[in-house]
Design a protein around this motif. Structure first.
Motif: not given
Length: 136
Positions: A87-104
């Motif tokens: 989904e993050a890769k897809r967001d970037r293809l649509f021009g939106v910066h996207s990152v997944v944040v890991l916690g725990g």
């Protein structure tokens, strides 16, 4: 009572808001949670709500999406990381910066290494990442 994942999302939102404020960007951006993605999900015909979204105030356009993945113990959340990466890769293809944040502490070492090579950000480094991202 909020779940650990909800608390993590709220903590990420608060950090993003603080960094934006400290960098003097609050006139340009606003931060929301549970933002309905205009891109939907990588799963066919599914809606998607982004955990934390940074929107441009003037146009209301999405600027940055942050998906928050919390795992306190071993379990199935690791499977969800693969979808989050797509989904993050897809967001970037649509021009939106996207990152997944890991916690725990529940993500195994191999999964953490894989996630970091895919461009995920660990909670321990999120503030520094945000400051670099927003130009601080």
């Amino acid at each position: 009572m909020p779940s650990p994942g909800d608390r993590f999302r709220d903590d990420v939102k608060a950090l993003v808001e603080r960094v934006i404020r400290e960098l003097g960007l609050e006139e340009r951006f606003r931060v929301v949670t549970e933002y309905p993605s205009p891109h939907g999900s990588v799963i066919r015909e599914q809606g998607r709500k982004v955990d934390v979204a940074v929107l441009e105030r003037e146009e209301g356009r999405p600027y940055l999406f942050l998906e928050c993945k919390w795992q306190s113990g071993s379990g199935s959340a690791e499977d969800k990381l693969f979808r989050a990466a797509e989904e993050a890769k897809r967001d970037r293809l649509f021009g939106v910066h996207s990152v997944v944040v890991l916690g725990g502490e529940g993500f195994g070492a191999k999964m953490r290494r894989w996630a970091l090579t895919e461009g995920f950000v660990h909670e321990a480094f999120l503030e520094a990442w945000l400051r670099k991202f927003f130009g601080g």
